[in-house]
Design a protein around this motif. Sequence first.
Motif, mmCIF file in Angstrom:
data_model
loop_
_atom_site.group_PDB
_atom_site.id
_atom_site.type_symbol
_atom_site.label_atom_id
_atom_site.label_comp_id
_atom_site.label_asym_id
_atom_site.label_seq_id
_atom_site.Cartn_x
_atom_site.Cartn_y
_atom_site.Cartn_z
ATOM 1 N N UNK A 27 0.811 -1.206 0.000
ATOM 2 C CA UNK A 27 0.000 0.000 0.000
ATOM 3 C C UNK A 27 0.854 1.269 0.000
ATOM 4 N N UNK A 28 0.456 2.226 -0.802
ATOM 5 C CA UNK A 28 1.066 3.565 -0.777
ATOM 6 C C UNK A 28 0.754 4.193 0.576
ATOM 7 N N UNK A 29 1.735 4.776 1.228
ATOM 8 C CA UNK A 29 1.530 5.393 2.532
ATOM 9 C C UNK A 29 1.301 4.379 3.640
ATOM 10 N N UNK A 30 1.861 3.201 3.490
ATOM 11 C CA UNK A 30 1.657 2.078 4.409
ATOM 12 C C UNK A 30 2.017 2.402 5.856
ATOM 13 N N UNK A 31 1.100 2.106 6.771
ATOM 14 C CA UNK A 31 1.386 2.266 8.206
ATOM 15 C C UNK A 31 2.430 1.245 8.654
ATOM 16 N N UNK A 32 2.448 0.111 8.010
ATOM 17 C CA UNK A 32 3.470 -0.899 8.325
ATOM 18 C C UNK A 32 4.848 -0.344 8.007
ATOM 19 N N UNK A 33 5.003 0.233 6.828
ATOM 20 C CA UNK A 33 6.302 0.800 6.450
ATOM 21 C C UNK A 33 6.682 1.941 7.395
ATOM 22 N N UNK A 34 5.728 2.806 7.713
ATOM 23 C CA UNK A 34 6.018 3.919 8.629
ATOM 24 C C UNK A 34 6.476 3.394 9.987
ATOM 25 N N UNK A 35 5.844 2.341 10.466
ATOM 26 C CA UNK A 35 6.245 1.747 11.744
ATOM 27 C C UNK A 35 7.643 1.150 11.656
ATOM 28 N N UNK A 36 7.931 0.466 10.562
ATOM 29 C CA UNK A 36 9.261 -0.123 10.388
ATOM 30 C C UNK A 36 10.347 0.947 10.268
ATOM 31 N N UNK A 37 10.019 2.082 9.680
ATOM 32 C CA UNK A 37 11.001 3.174 9.598
ATOM 33 C C UNK A 37 11.381 3.659 10.994
ATOM 34 N N UNK A 38 10.424 3.704 11.902
ATOM 35 C CA UNK A 38 10.712 4.095 13.292
ATOM 36 C C UNK A 38 11.620 3.054 13.943
ATOM 37 N N UNK A 52 3.763 9.531 13.579
ATOM 38 C CA UNK A 52 3.152 8.712 14.614
ATOM 39 C C UNK A 52 2.799 9.629 15.777
ATOM 40 N N UNK A 53 1.547 9.610 16.199
ATOM 41 C CA UNK A 53 1.101 10.505 17.275
ATOM 42 C C UNK A 53 0.943 9.787 18.614
ATOM 43 N N UNK A 54 1.028 8.475 18.621
ATOM 44 C CA UNK A 54 0.842 7.697 19.843
ATOM 45 C C UNK A 54 2.209 7.365 20.446
ATOM 46 N N UNK A 55 2.528 8.005 21.562
ATOM 47 C CA UNK A 55 3.853 7.829 22.177
ATOM 48 C C UNK A 55 4.050 6.437 22.751
ATOM 49 N N UNK A 56 2.988 5.760 23.175
ATOM 50 C CA UNK A 56 3.133 4.393 23.657
ATOM 51 C C UNK A 56 3.542 3.459 22.509
ATOM 52 N N UNK A 83 -4.764 3.781 11.484
ATOM 53 C CA UNK A 83 -5.159 5.070 10.911
ATOM 54 C C UNK A 83 -5.426 6.112 11.994
ATOM 55 N N UNK A 84 -5.634 5.671 13.236
ATOM 56 C CA UNK A 84 -5.862 6.606 14.349
ATOM 57 C C UNK A 84 -4.578 7.053 15.042
ATOM 58 N N UNK A 85 -3.478 6.352 14.838
ATOM 59 C CA UNK A 85 -2.237 6.689 15.542
ATOM 60 C C UNK A 85 -1.227 7.402 14.640
ATOM 61 N N UNK A 86 -1.575 7.558 13.376
ATOM 62 C CA UNK A 86 -0.730 8.295 12.444
ATOM 63 C C UNK A 86 -1.508 9.479 11.890
ATOM 64 N N UNK A 87 -0.858 10.623 11.827
ATOM 65 C CA UNK A 87 -1.380 11.783 11.110
ATOM 66 C C UNK A 87 -0.389 12.062 10.006
ATOM 67 N N UNK A 88 -0.798 11.806 8.773
ATOM 68 C CA UNK A 88 0.096 11.848 7.615
ATOM 69 C C UNK A 88 1.245 10.872 7.877
#
Length: 186
Positions: free
Chosen positions: A12-23, A151-155, A143-148
Amino acid sequence: MTRIVAICGSRREGSYTRKSLEIVLDAARDAGAETTMLDLGDVDLPLFHPDKDEQGESERLTRLVRKADGVIIGSPVYHGSYSSTFRNFHDYCSKDEYEETAVGLVATAGGGSYGGALEHMRSTIRGVHGHVVPEQVGVRGAYNVYEDDELTDEDVRRRLVSLAESVVAEARRLHPETAQTARADD
């Protein structure tokens, strides 16, 4: 130097999985590891066929995993399990890729259930002799813990960073020769 590879099982474009792995990879770099993202959505990898040796980029991709001291696997949750994209790549892998390799798991869910996906990843990685660390990260309602891209959820961030630290530590325990190189380079 300790080598960590993240495998993104999302197309998926804009994947939350990829964003999480980048962190996770950022935290692994902060811990002194050399990191690489293997984004399965960007590679040529035909459907696995057991009667054919090399297909598409399979040799390059499996070699990347084989040379890693630690691997972080990330997948979106589809129908209570991991993605077919990750499964297809995983079919190319064997104990040659995962033996003596520290492995961390990340599952991102649009809803609230990610347990099945983590359990399935864990059991299939153990089946190829990977050392799955006890920490794992499931992200509910991604979709609730990412804004663009943020990552907005510190936990969730804390858990992703902790996962990276655990995988790097286990990779160094399993491969003290690469840990020694990292200390000598510091």
